[in-house]
Scaffold this motif. Structure first.
Motif, PDB file in Angstrom:
ATOM      1  N   PHE A  25      33.048 -21.989  14.305  1.00  0.00           N
ATOM      2  CA  PHE A  25      32.980 -21.928  12.848  1.00  0.00           C
ATOM      3  C   PHE A  25      32.661 -20.499  12.383  1.00  0.00           C
ATOM      4  O   PHE A  25      31.800 -19.831  12.959  1.00  0.00           O
ATOM      5  N   ASP A  26      33.345 -20.073  11.352  1.00  0.00           N
ATOM      6  CA  ASP A  26      33.092 -18.756  10.778  1.00  0.00           C
ATOM      7  C   ASP A  26      32.108 -18.922   9.617  1.00  0.00           C
ATOM      8  O   ASP A  26      32.466 -18.783   8.451  1.00  0.00           O
ATOM      9  N   PHE A  27      30.870 -19.234   9.957  1.00  0.00           N
ATOM     10  CA  PHE A  27      29.835 -19.535   8.984  1.00  0.00           C
ATOM     11  C   PHE A  27      28.738 -18.477   9.036  1.00  0.00           C
ATOM     12  O   PHE A  27      28.604 -17.739  10.012  1.00  0.00           O
ATOM     13  N   VAL A  28      27.935 -18.444   7.968  1.00  0.00           N
ATOM     14  CA  VAL A  28      26.833 -17.496   7.895  1.00  0.00           C
ATOM     15  C   VAL A  28      25.568 -18.197   7.412  1.00  0.00           C
ATOM     16  O   VAL A  28      25.629 -19.131   6.610  1.00  0.00           O
ATOM     17  N   ASN A  29      24.431 -17.761   7.938  1.00  0.00           N
ATOM     18  CA  ASN A  29      23.122 -18.262   7.520  1.00  0.00           C
ATOM     19  C   ASN A  29      22.690 -17.475   6.290  1.00  0.00           C
ATOM     20  O   ASN A  29      22.470 -16.269   6.355  1.00  0.00           O
ATOM     21  N   LEU A  30      22.541 -18.163   5.147  1.00  0.00           N
ATOM     22  CA  LEU A  30      22.158 -17.492   3.900  1.00  0.00           C
ATOM     23  C   LEU A  30      20.653 -17.407   3.706  1.00  0.00           C
ATOM     24  O   LEU A  30      20.180 -16.647   2.868  1.00  0.00           O
ATOM     25  N   GLY A  31      19.878 -18.205   4.464  1.00  0.00           N
ATOM     26  CA  GLY A  31      18.428 -18.125   4.312  1.00  0.00           C
ATOM     27  C   GLY A  31      17.725 -19.422   4.651  1.00  0.00           C
ATOM     28  O   GLY A  31      18.300 -20.503   4.548  1.00  0.00           O
ATOM     29  N   ALA A  32      16.463 -19.288   5.071  1.00  0.00           N
ATOM     30  CA  ALA A  32      15.655 -20.444   5.472  1.00  0.00           C
ATOM     31  C   ALA A  32      14.934 -21.043   4.280  1.00  0.00           C
ATOM     32  O   ALA A  32      14.509 -20.335   3.369  1.00  0.00           O
ATOM     33  N   VAL A  33      14.789 -22.360   4.297  1.00  0.00           N
ATOM     34  CA  VAL A  33      14.135 -23.072   3.200  1.00  0.00           C
ATOM     35  C   VAL A  33      12.884 -23.813   3.678  1.00  0.00           C
ATOM     36  O   VAL A  33      11.826 -23.694   3.064  1.00  0.00           O
ATOM     37  N   HIS A  34      13.005 -24.577   4.762  1.00  0.00           N
ATOM     38  CA  HIS A  34      11.847 -25.363   5.192  1.00  0.00           C
ATOM     39  C   HIS A  34      11.957 -25.736   6.668  1.00  0.00           C
ATOM     40  O   HIS A  34      13.020 -25.602   7.285  1.00  0.00           O
ATOM     41  N   LEU A  35      10.859 -26.203   7.200  1.00  0.00           N
ATOM     42  CA  LEU A  35      10.803 -26.748   8.556  1.00  0.00           C
ATOM     43  C   LEU A  35      10.523 -28.239   8.472  1.00  0.00           C
ATOM     44  O   LEU A  35       9.662 -28.665   7.700  1.00  0.00           O
ATOM     45  N   GLU A  36      11.263 -29.018   9.261  1.00  0.00           N
ATOM     46  CA  GLU A  36      10.972 -30.444   9.428  1.00  0.00           C
ATOM     47  C   GLU A  36      10.474 -30.625  10.853  1.00  0.00           C
ATOM     48  O   GLU A  36      11.271 -30.713  11.781  1.00  0.00           O
ATOM     49  N   PRO A  37       9.177 -30.647  11.053  1.00  0.00           N
ATOM     50  CA  PRO A  37       8.673 -30.725  12.426  1.00  0.00           C
ATOM     51  C   PRO A  37       9.100 -32.016  13.119  1.00  0.00           C
ATOM     52  O   PRO A  37       8.840 -33.109  12.634  1.00  0.00           O
ATOM     53  N   ILE A  38       9.775 -31.877  14.250  1.00  0.00           N
ATOM     54  CA  ILE A  38      10.178 -33.049  15.016  1.00  0.00           C
ATOM     55  C   ILE A  38       8.926 -33.656  15.649  1.00  0.00           C
ATOM     56  O   ILE A  38       7.974 -32.938  15.979  1.00  0.00           O
ATOM     57  N   GLY A  39       8.897 -34.955  15.770  1.00  0.00           N
ATOM     58  CA  GLY A  39       7.705 -35.612  16.288  1.00  0.00           C
ATOM     59  C   GLY A  39       8.008 -36.586  17.413  1.00  0.00           C
ATOM     60  O   GLY A  39       9.125 -37.095  17.537  1.00  0.00           O
ATOM     61  N   ALA A  40       6.999 -36.825  18.246  1.00  0.00           N
ATOM     62  CA  ALA A  40       7.071 -37.837  19.295  1.00  0.00           C
ATOM     63  C   ALA A  40       6.369 -39.090  18.781  1.00  0.00           C
ATOM     64  O   ALA A  40       5.256 -39.017  18.243  1.00  0.00           O
ATOM     65  N   TYR A  41       7.018 -40.236  18.955  1.00  0.00           N
ATOM     66  CA  TYR A  41       6.490 -41.512  18.455  1.00  0.00           C
ATOM     67  C   TYR A  41       6.476 -42.528  19.589  1.00  0.00           C
ATOM     68  O   TYR A  41       7.371 -42.563  20.431  1.00  0.00           O
ATOM     69  N   SER A  42       5.461 -43.349  19.591  1.00  0.00           N
ATOM     70  CA  SER A  42       5.361 -44.393  20.611  1.00  0.00           C
ATOM     71  C   SER A  42       4.643 -45.608  20.043  1.00  0.00           C
ATOM     72  O   SER A  42       3.701 -45.474  19.261  1.00  0.00           O
ATOM     73  N   ASN A  43       5.104 -46.773  20.455  1.00  0.00           N
ATOM     74  CA  ASN A  43       4.431 -48.022  20.065  1.00  0.00           C
ATOM     75  C   ASN A  43       3.304 -48.386  21.025  1.00  0.00           C
ATOM     76  O   ASN A  43       2.503 -49.272  20.731  1.00  0.00           O
ATOM     77  N   ASP A  44       3.256 -47.705  22.167  1.00  0.00           N
ATOM     78  CA  ASP A  44       2.344 -48.129  23.229  1.00  0.00           C
ATOM     79  C   ASP A  44       1.367 -47.058  23.711  1.00  0.00           C
ATOM     80  O   ASP A  44       0.385 -47.382  24.377  1.00  0.00           O
ATOM     81  N   TYR A  45       1.635 -45.789  23.396  1.00  0.00           N
ATOM     82  CA  TYR A  45       0.808 -44.708  23.927  1.00  0.00           C
ATOM     83  C   TYR A  45       0.373 -43.774  22.808  1.00  0.00           C
ATOM     84  O   TYR A  45       1.074 -43.608  21.820  1.00  0.00           O
ATOM     85  N   ASP A  46      -0.804 -43.142  23.001  1.00  0.00           N
ATOM     86  CA  ASP A  46      -1.373 -42.291  21.961  1.00  0.00           C
ATOM     87  C   ASP A  46      -1.124 -40.803  22.183  1.00  0.00           C
ATOM     88  O   ASP A  46      -1.442 -39.980  21.325  1.00  0.00           O
ATOM     89  N   SER A  47      -0.586 -40.445  23.342  1.00  0.00           N
ATOM     90  CA  SER A  47      -0.261 -39.043  23.608  1.00  0.00           C
ATOM     91  C   SER A  47       0.777 -38.982  24.719  1.00  0.00           C
ATOM     92  O   SER A  47       0.954 -39.950  25.485  1.00  0.00           O
ATOM     93  N   LEU A  48       1.442 -37.855  24.830  1.00  0.00           N
ATOM     94  CA  LEU A  48       2.426 -37.681  25.896  1.00  0.00           C
ATOM     95  C   LEU A  48       1.743 -37.660  27.261  1.00  0.00           C
ATOM     96  O   LEU A  48       2.326 -38.066  28.266  1.00  0.00           O
ATOM     97  N   GLU A  49       0.511 -37.193  27.292  1.00  0.00           N
ATOM     98  CA  GLU A  49      -0.222 -37.123  28.564  1.00  0.00           C
ATOM     99  C   GLU A  49      -0.596 -38.510  29.089  1.00  0.00           C
ATOM    100  O   GLU A  49      -0.952 -38.643  30.265  1.00  0.00           O
TER     101      GLU A  49
END
Length: 265
Positions: A93-117
């Motif tokens: 694609f011949d596209f250009v980045n015109l500027g940043a607006v925001h961050l959407e922090p990706i998250g880890a979700y679990s029904n059974d555990y409280d941390s990745l560790e």
């Protein structure tokens, strides 16, 4: 005769005045939350500048690039920088980045555990089939020393096959589309799910409260406005970016998304 000339002149002046007052129209393709919502908030601010903003809402990551390339849209607002870089490099694609607006922090979700560790041996981990997000997800595990990557691997472009050591034998499944990851989480199809904040919010998930791990604010994965390279100096598009980076929109983001969306610095 003079009367007719006067009337013609009067009509011409009206037509020219109407043309002079005509609003410019911009069509921007965006995913629903938060992108389209942010653009709707920007509409009246752009109207003050004589720009009519038309928001075309889609719910996938493929359609926006197609509409922009075919000139059925003037810009897109849905992607982060690594996704943009990957699209330009791999799809041409011949596209250009015109500027940043925001961050959407990706998250880890679990029904059974409280941390990745806490994840058990052989835990099934769902990350989306969006290639640009694989390195982003794997960083959660490298930061916690739960896996290591092959020497020389670029963290941003890392893939599952770049994992060198996986002592807990985690099963990384990268076959689920990002837009249906929230449904997979609801159905408890794995031990942990990595969900983009926009899809989480859209599904009624509260990232700041429900994620067991959430991406830090210094992430490189800020969301940007993208246009065709030929339009990089377009005045209306630059005005759009100015508004989206302005104090009114920053305040809107801070007031409405409870940390699930963060204004870009």
């Amino acid at each position: 005769m003079k009367r007719i000339l006067f009337l013609l002149t009067f009509v011409s002046v009206l037509v020219l005045a109407a043309c002079g007052n005509k609003e410019e129209e911009l069509t921007v393709v965006a995913t629903p939350v938060p992108h389209a919502e942010i653009l709707e908030e920007a509409k009246p601010l752009l109207e003050e500048r004589g720009i009519n903003l038309n928001v075309k809402v889609v719910n996938d990551y493929v359609t926006p690039n197609k509409l922009l390339e075919s000139e059925d849209a003037d810009a897109t607002f849905f992607a982060h920088i690594p996704f943009f870089n990957n699209s330009v490099e791999n799809e041409g694609f011949d596209f250009v980045n015109l500027g940043a607006v925001h961050l959407e922090p990706i998250g880890a979700y679990s029904n059974d555990y409280d941390s990745l560790e806490e994840l058990p041996e052989g835990a099934k981990i769902f990350l989306s089939n969006n290639v640009a997000d694989e390195g982003r997800v794997l960083k959660f595990f490298t930061d916690l020393d739960l896996i290591t990557l092959k020497e020389g691997t670029n963290e941003q472009t890392a893939r599952v096959e770049d994992i060198e050591e996986n002592p807990h034998n985690f099963d990384f499944d990268n076959t689920t589309a990002p837009e249906i990851m929230a449904k997979a989480y609801e159905n408890n199809e794995a031990d942990v799910f990595f969900i983009n904040a926009n899809f989480a919010i859209d599904a009624g998930i509260r990232p700041a409260e429900e994620a067991i791990e959430l991406e830090s604010a210094d992430s490189d994965y800020v969301n940007i406005v993208i246009a065709r390279s030929a339009d990089k100096d377009n005045e209306q598009l630059n005005a759009l970016v100015e508004v989206l980076q302005g104090k009114e929109i920053k305040k809107f983001i801070e007031d409405n998304y409870d940390g699930a969306v963060i204004p870009a610095e």
